[in-house]
Each structure stands twice: as structure tokens, then as C-alpha cells.
Scaffold this motif. Structure first.
Motif, PDB file in Angstrom:
ATOM      1  N   ASP A  18       1.140 -18.652 -13.960  1.00  0.00           N
ATOM      2  CA  ASP A  18       1.035 -19.929 -14.663  1.00  0.00           C
ATOM      3  C   ASP A  18       0.835 -21.109 -13.686  1.00  0.00           C
ATOM      4  O   ASP A  18       1.691 -21.348 -12.821  1.00  0.00           O
ATOM      5  CB  ASP A  18       2.346 -20.111 -15.458  1.00  0.00           C
ATOM      6  CG  ASP A  18       2.402 -21.465 -16.157  1.00  0.00           C
ATOM      7  OD1 ASP A  18       1.350 -22.132 -16.225  1.00  0.00           O
ATOM      8  OD2 ASP A  18       3.501 -21.831 -16.624  1.00  0.00           O
ATOM      9  N   PRO A  19      -0.264 -21.825 -13.813  1.00  0.00           N
ATOM     10  CA  PRO A  19      -0.556 -22.892 -12.863  1.00  0.00           C
ATOM     11  C   PRO A  19       0.480 -24.024 -12.840  1.00  0.00           C
ATOM     12  O   PRO A  19       0.643 -24.689 -11.816  1.00  0.00           O
ATOM     13  CB  PRO A  19      -1.930 -23.421 -13.304  1.00  0.00           C
ATOM     14  CG  PRO A  19      -2.213 -22.821 -14.611  1.00  0.00           C
ATOM     15  CD  PRO A  19      -1.371 -21.611 -14.762  1.00  0.00           C
ATOM     16  N   VAL A  20       1.197 -24.216 -13.962  1.00  0.00           N
ATOM     17  CA  VAL A  20       2.242 -25.254 -13.979  1.00  0.00           C
ATOM     18  C   VAL A  20       3.359 -24.853 -13.003  1.00  0.00           C
ATOM     19  O   VAL A  20       3.868 -25.668 -12.229  1.00  0.00           O
ATOM     20  CB  VAL A  20       2.807 -25.441 -15.414  1.00  0.00           C
ATOM     21  CG1 VAL A  20       3.924 -26.475 -15.401  1.00  0.00           C
ATOM     22  CG2 VAL A  20       1.702 -25.856 -16.377  1.00  0.00           C
ATOM     23  N   GLU A  21       3.686 -23.569 -13.034  1.00  0.00           N
ATOM     24  CA  GLU A  21       4.709 -23.015 -12.133  1.00  0.00           C
ATOM     25  C   GLU A  21       4.247 -23.161 -10.679  1.00  0.00           C
ATOM     26  O   GLU A  21       5.011 -23.563  -9.800  1.00  0.00           O
ATOM     27  CB  GLU A  21       4.878 -21.528 -12.508  1.00  0.00           C
ATOM     28  CG  GLU A  21       6.262 -20.955 -12.465  1.00  0.00           C
ATOM     29  CD  GLU A  21       7.359 -21.918 -12.850  1.00  0.00           C
ATOM     30  OE1 GLU A  21       8.219 -22.088 -11.989  1.00  0.00           O
ATOM     31  OE2 GLU A  21       7.346 -22.495 -13.962  1.00  0.00           O
ATOM     32  N   ILE A  22       2.981 -22.833 -10.445  1.00  0.00           N
ATOM     33  CA  ILE A  22       2.431 -22.931  -9.077  1.00  0.00           C
ATOM     34  C   ILE A  22       2.536 -24.372  -8.574  1.00  0.00           C
ATOM     35  O   ILE A  22       2.975 -24.625  -7.446  1.00  0.00           O
ATOM     36  CB  ILE A  22       0.944 -22.478  -9.035  1.00  0.00           C
ATOM     37  CG1 ILE A  22       0.825 -21.015  -9.485  1.00  0.00           C
ATOM     38  CG2 ILE A  22       0.363 -22.655  -7.634  1.00  0.00           C
ATOM     39  CD1 ILE A  22      -0.607 -20.506  -9.568  1.00  0.00           C
ATOM     40  N   ALA A  23       2.156 -25.315  -9.437  1.00  0.00           N
ATOM     41  CA  ALA A  23       2.176 -26.726  -9.027  1.00  0.00           C
ATOM     42  C   ALA A  23       3.600 -27.154  -8.654  1.00  0.00           C
ATOM     43  O   ALA A  23       3.810 -27.806  -7.628  1.00  0.00           O
ATOM     44  CB  ALA A  23       1.625 -27.586 -10.161  1.00  0.00           C
ATOM     45  N   LYS A  24       4.572 -26.760  -9.468  1.00  0.00           N
ATOM     46  CA  LYS A  24       5.970 -27.141  -9.193  1.00  0.00           C
ATOM     47  C   LYS A  24       6.451 -26.524  -7.876  1.00  0.00           C
ATOM     48  O   LYS A  24       7.063 -27.193  -7.049  1.00  0.00           O
ATOM     49  CB  LYS A  24       6.874 -26.656 -10.338  1.00  0.00           C
ATOM     50  CG  LYS A  24       6.770 -27.506 -11.586  1.00  0.00           C
ATOM     51  CD  LYS A  24       7.972 -27.158 -12.479  1.00  0.00           C
ATOM     52  CE  LYS A  24       7.606 -27.175 -13.929  1.00  0.00           C
ATOM     53  NZ  LYS A  24       8.445 -26.373 -14.780  1.00  0.00           N
ATOM     54  N   LYS A  25       6.151 -25.246  -7.708  1.00  0.00           N
ATOM     55  CA  LYS A  25       6.579 -24.548  -6.486  1.00  0.00           C
ATOM     56  C   LYS A  25       5.893 -25.156  -5.266  1.00  0.00           C
ATOM     57  O   LYS A  25       6.476 -25.252  -4.193  1.00  0.00           O
ATOM     58  CB  LYS A  25       6.244 -23.055  -6.585  1.00  0.00           C
ATOM     59  CG  LYS A  25       7.057 -22.309  -7.624  1.00  0.00           C
ATOM     60  CD  LYS A  25       8.167 -21.503  -6.963  1.00  0.00           C
ATOM     61  CE  LYS A  25       9.240 -21.009  -7.924  1.00  0.00           C
ATOM     62  NZ  LYS A  25       8.767 -20.246  -9.072  1.00  0.00           N
ATOM     63  N   ALA A  26       4.655 -25.565  -5.451  1.00  0.00           N
ATOM     64  CA  ALA A  26       3.895 -26.135  -4.330  1.00  0.00           C
ATOM     65  C   ALA A  26       4.541 -27.439  -3.850  1.00  0.00           C
ATOM     66  O   ALA A  26       4.603 -27.717  -2.649  1.00  0.00           O
ATOM     67  CB  ALA A  26       2.443 -26.392  -4.749  1.00  0.00           C
ATOM     68  N   LEU A  27       5.053 -28.222  -4.793  1.00  0.00           N
ATOM     69  CA  LEU A  27       5.711 -29.484  -4.423  1.00  0.00           C
ATOM     70  C   LEU A  27       6.974 -29.212  -3.596  1.00  0.00           C
ATOM     71  O   LEU A  27       7.233 -29.900  -2.603  1.00  0.00           O
ATOM     72  CB  LEU A  27       6.064 -30.295  -5.678  1.00  0.00           C
ATOM     73  CG  LEU A  27       5.081 -31.417  -6.020  1.00  0.00           C
ATOM     74  CD1 LEU A  27       3.701 -30.877  -6.316  1.00  0.00           C
ATOM     75  CD2 LEU A  27       5.578 -32.239  -7.201  1.00  0.00           C
ATOM     76  N   ALA A  28       7.716 -28.194  -4.011  1.00  0.00           N
ATOM     77  CA  ALA A  28       8.921 -27.828  -3.260  1.00  0.00           C
ATOM     78  C   ALA A  28       8.531 -27.319  -1.869  1.00  0.00           C
ATOM     79  O   ALA A  28       9.140 -27.688  -0.854  1.00  0.00           O
ATOM     80  CB  ALA A  28       9.698 -26.761  -4.029  1.00  0.00           C
ATOM     81  N   HIS A  29       7.485 -26.500  -1.832  1.00  0.00           N
ATOM     82  CA  HIS A  29       7.000 -25.955  -0.559  1.00  0.00           C
ATOM     83  C   HIS A  29       6.572 -27.106   0.375  1.00  0.00           C
ATOM     84  O   HIS A  29       6.904 -27.104   1.567  1.00  0.00           O
ATOM     85  CB  HIS A  29       5.819 -25.020  -0.845  1.00  0.00           C
ATOM     86  CG  HIS A  29       5.198 -24.426   0.383  1.00  0.00           C
ATOM     87  ND1 HIS A  29       5.552 -23.205   0.902  1.00  0.00           N
ATOM     88  CD2 HIS A  29       4.237 -24.902   1.221  1.00  0.00           C
ATOM     89  CE1 HIS A  29       4.847 -22.951   1.985  1.00  0.00           C
ATOM     90  NE2 HIS A  29       4.032 -23.968   2.190  1.00  0.00           N
ATOM     91  N   ALA A  30       5.854 -28.068  -0.198  1.00  0.00           N
ATOM     92  CA  ALA A  30       5.376 -29.201   0.605  1.00  0.00           C
ATOM     93  C   ALA A  30       6.555 -29.992   1.183  1.00  0.00           C
ATOM     94  O   ALA A  30       6.517 -30.429   2.330  1.00  0.00           O
ATOM     95  CB  ALA A  30       4.495 -30.106  -0.255  1.00  0.00           C
ATOM     96  N   ARG A  31       7.590 -30.148   0.368  1.00  0.00           N
ATOM     97  CA  ARG A  31       8.791 -30.866   0.855  1.00  0.00           C
ATOM     98  C   ARG A  31       9.413 -30.112   2.036  1.00  0.00           C
ATOM     99  O   ARG A  31       9.740 -30.694   3.055  1.00  0.00           O
ATOM    100  CB  ARG A  31       9.821 -31.001  -0.280  1.00  0.00           C
ATOM    101  CG  ARG A  31       9.884 -32.424  -0.842  1.00  0.00           C
ATOM    102  CD  ARG A  31      11.070 -32.592  -1.780  1.00  0.00           C
ATOM    103  NE  ARG A  31      11.019 -31.705  -2.930  1.00  0.00           N
ATOM    104  CZ  ARG A  31      10.332 -31.977  -4.053  1.00  0.00           C
ATOM    105  NH1 ARG A  31       9.688 -33.110  -4.188  1.00  0.00           N
ATOM    106  NH2 ARG A  31      10.314 -31.115  -5.052  1.00  0.00           N
ATOM    107  N   ASP A  32       9.492 -28.805   1.887  1.00  0.00           N
ATOM    108  CA  ASP A  32      10.093 -27.991   2.948  1.00  0.00           C
ATOM    109  C   ASP A  32       9.271 -28.009   4.233  1.00  0.00           C
ATOM    110  O   ASP A  32       9.807 -27.931   5.326  1.00  0.00           O
ATOM    111  CB  ASP A  32      10.237 -26.521   2.487  1.00  0.00           C
ATOM    112  CG  ASP A  32      11.275 -26.386   1.389  1.00  0.00           C
ATOM    113  OD1 ASP A  32      12.057 -27.338   1.213  1.00  0.00           O
ATOM    114  OD2 ASP A  32      11.285 -25.341   0.704  1.00  0.00           O
ATOM    115  N   TYR A  33       7.947 -28.076   4.082  1.00  0.00           N
ATOM    116  CA  TYR A  33       7.081 -27.960   5.258  1.00  0.00           C
ATOM    117  C   TYR A  33       6.518 -29.306   5.744  1.00  0.00           C
ATOM    118  O   TYR A  33       5.676 -29.349   6.619  1.00  0.00           O
ATOM    119  CB  TYR A  33       5.950 -26.953   4.982  1.00  0.00           C
ATOM    120  CG  TYR A  33       6.445 -25.531   4.964  1.00  0.00           C
ATOM    121  CD1 TYR A  33       6.368 -24.731   6.110  1.00  0.00           C
ATOM    122  CD2 TYR A  33       7.037 -24.997   3.821  1.00  0.00           C
ATOM    123  CE1 TYR A  33       6.856 -23.432   6.100  1.00  0.00           C
ATOM    124  CE2 TYR A  33       7.527 -23.703   3.805  1.00  0.00           C
ATOM    125  CZ  TYR A  33       7.434 -22.915   4.949  1.00  0.00           C
ATOM    126  OH  TYR A  33       7.915 -21.630   4.953  1.00  0.00           O
ATOM    127  N   GLY A  34       6.998 -30.366   5.157  1.00  0.00           N
ATOM    128  CA  GLY A  34       6.588 -31.692   5.638  1.00  0.00           C
ATOM    129  C   GLY A  34       5.165 -32.091   5.279  1.00  0.00           C
ATOM    130  O   GLY A  34       4.525 -32.849   6.004  1.00  0.00           O
TER     131      GLY A  34
END
Ligand code: GDP
Length: 295
Positions: A166-182
Motif C-alpha cells: 500500500d503506497p500510503v504505508e510506504i509514504a508514512k514509513k519513508a517519512l520515518a526513515h528520512a527522519r532516522d537518516y537525516g
């Protein structure tokens, strides 16, 4: 070359006007009829054409154009200014919040250039000192994920993907990933269809409400003429886009989309795509475009 037909027809109309020397209202109206036809033939939206021609006519007839020593030049100057107004008067930049995460959602029909322009934008922003993350939200075609990975590699920008979930899930996870990786900017490459359909729009609305993007950029193929305006209107009605990326301006587009999109949606063209390479991206300059059209 882009705008060729339009440029030729406009310059023919203005040549006849210049040959006249002194002008009266009738001469201006005759020239404006030619301008009107030239715009319609270039696929400029009917209402936009009508408003444009009446704005120019009103200004030309109202101003002291006829007393001027170079009346035809004055009329051309008014056309030039109104063309700039039509396309948004000034360069419209990306809204990047000074603090926190910036999410840029790229949307548009399949083949419009979304993936390519996600990569171009990522490269541009990286060059400006940002740390973008590209996100594969186009999950329906495995090839699209692969294509984004290739583009990301070329741009030197990481790509986040979770396969075909589900792309909505991907988008949410991507935001968390971006926070973790700067990663301060997250660019979502969303799915497109050949035509606008409800399911796709619903999905895009869901992504929008899940991640609250700073920018929702609609990628439009300039070669699609009149249809580009319908697409822009539909996407804007549903998603409230923040701007447009007009692609394939290096082709022999007649120009209709460049001239109509801002007037019809009220949203600025922020970038133009001028080729298949990642460096072929420019801010959209309404004044330069108007000069190009007038030749
Ligand atoms: P998407 O389906 O919206 O993701 O579209 P793509 O990014 O895959 O682009 C579709 C095709 O258009 C590809 O072959 C691109 O190389 C090409 N393309 C994209 N942008 C431009 C552009 O500005 N100029 C030209 N000439 N081709 C482009």
C-alpha cells in the motif's frame, strides 16, 4: 521546435501591423483576430484565449497607442506583457519549510515524466545542499520501482522502496526513515494511469492526508495540448496542487499547456523539463517563455 507555429503566426500578424504605420482601432482588432486564431491553433484553452485577446485589445485601444510614433511596437509590447501575466508574471519557487521535513508529492498521468522529474528535482535539491530521499510509491508496475532506483543512482540520491504494498504505508514509513537518516526532503513518486480514474485519485488523496506535503507538483506533458488543461483542472480540483512541472518542452509542443495551465488552475508552473537527462530541468521563467513565443 516548441511554439514554432505560434511564433510564426504571431510574427506574421505583427509584421502586417508594422507595415501600416499609423493604426486605428480597426487595425488592432484585425491583428487581434489573427492572434486569437494563432492561440487557438496552438491549443491554448478557448476561454483563456478569449480573455487574453480582450485584455490586450482593451489596453491597446484604451492607451495612447495610436498617438505613439511606433504604434505597432506598442501593441506588441502589450501582447508581450499580457503573455507574461498569463504564465504567472514571476518565477515561482519551491516552498521548502525552514524547519522540519519537507515532503514533495509528484503526481500526474502515466508517461508524463513523473519518475524522470522526481530524479531531476532530487539532483537539483542535492546540488543546493539538501539531503533528499526518493520514494517509490508507484507500486503497480515493478518496472517503475526499478526505474526510480536507476534514476536515484544517477542523481546520487537514496531511494526508499517497499515493493508492491500500500503506497500510503510506504509514504508514512519513508517519512520515518528520512527522519532516522537525516533526509530533509522526501520526494514521493506516485502512480499514474493513462487517464484520470477515481481509484487513483482516492489513493493520491489518502497519501496527501497521511503525509501533509509542502508541495504537490503536477507533472504535465506539454505535448498533450488541450488535454493538459483538463488534466490540470481535475488534479487541482481533487488534490489542490501547489504547482506544475511542465515536461517535454524540448519537443515540438504547440504551446497550449504552457499558456493555459496557470490561467485555468491559478497554480504556477514551477519548473520546465527540457530533455531526458537529469540536468534538463529549469525554473519556469514566464518572461523568457513570452520572449521565446514572440521570437
Ligand atoms: P512517468 O510514467 O510519469 O513516471 O514518466 P517517465 O518519467 O517514465 O517518462 C516517460 C518518458 O518521457 C521517458 O521516456 C522519459 O525519458 C521521457 N521524458 C521525461 N521528461 C522528458 C523531457 O522533459 N523531455 C523529453 N524529451 N523526454 C522526457
Amino acid at each position: 521546435m516548441a511554439f514554432e507555429g505560434l511564433s510564426e503566426k504571431l510574427s506574421a500578424a505583427f509584421k502586417r501591423l508594422k507595415q501600416k504605420g499609423k493604426l486605428d482601432e480597426k487595425d488592432v482588432k484585425t491583428a487581434m483576430r489573427e492572434v486569437r486564431l494563432a492561440l487557438l491553433e496552438a491549443d491554448v484553452n478557448y476561454k483563456v484565449t478569449k480573455q487574453f485577446v480582450s485584455a490586450v485589445t482593451e489596453r491597446a485601444v484604451g492607451a495612447a497607442v495610436f498617438e505613439s510614433l511606433t504604434p505597432a511596437q506598442q501593441v506588441i509590447k502589450i501582447v508581450h506583457e499580457e503573455l507574461i501575466n498569463l504564465m504567472g508574471s514571476e518565477v515561482s519557487r519551491l516552498q521548502i519549510p525552514s524547519k522540519g521535513q519537507c515532503v514533495i508529492m509528484m503526481c500526474g498521468l502515466q508517461g508524463s515524466g513523473k519518475t524522470t522529474h522526481s530524479g531531476k528535482l532530487a539532483k537539483l535539491l542535492k546540488g543546493q545542499g539538501h539531503r533528499p530521499l526518493l520514494v517509490a510509491c508507484d507500486v503497480y508496475r515493478p518496472a517503475a520501482i526499478k526505474q526510480l532506483q536507476v534514476v536515484g543512482e544517477q542523481a546520487g540520491v537514496p531511494v526508499f522502496e517497499m515493493g508492491q504494498i500500500d503506497p500510503v504505508e510506504i509514504a508514512k514509513k519513508a517519512l520515518a526513515h528520512a527522519r532516522d537518516y537525516g533526509n530533509d526532503i522526501v520526494i514521493l513518486d506516485t502512480a499514474g494511469r493513462l487517464h484520470i480514474d477515481e481509484q487513483l485519485m482516492g489513493e493520491l488523496e489518502n497519501i496527501k492526508s497521511a503525509v501533509d506535503p509542502s508541495e504537490i507538483l503536477l507533472v504535465i506533458d506539454a505535448m498533450t495540448g488541450q488535454d493538459a488543461v483538463n488534466v490540470a483542472q481535475s488534479f487541482n480540483d481533487l488534490l489542490e496542487i501547489t504547482g506544475v512541472v511542465l515536461t517535454k518542452l524540448d519537443g515540438d509542443t504547440r504551446g497550449g499547456a504552457a499558456l493555459s495551465v496557470k490561467a485555468v488552475t491559478g497554480k504556477p508552473i514551477k519548473f520546465s523539463g527540457t530533455g531526458e537527462k537529469l540536468d534538463d530541468l529549469e525554473p519556469f521563467y514566464p518572461d523568457r517563455m513570452a520572449s521565446r513565443i514572440l521570437g
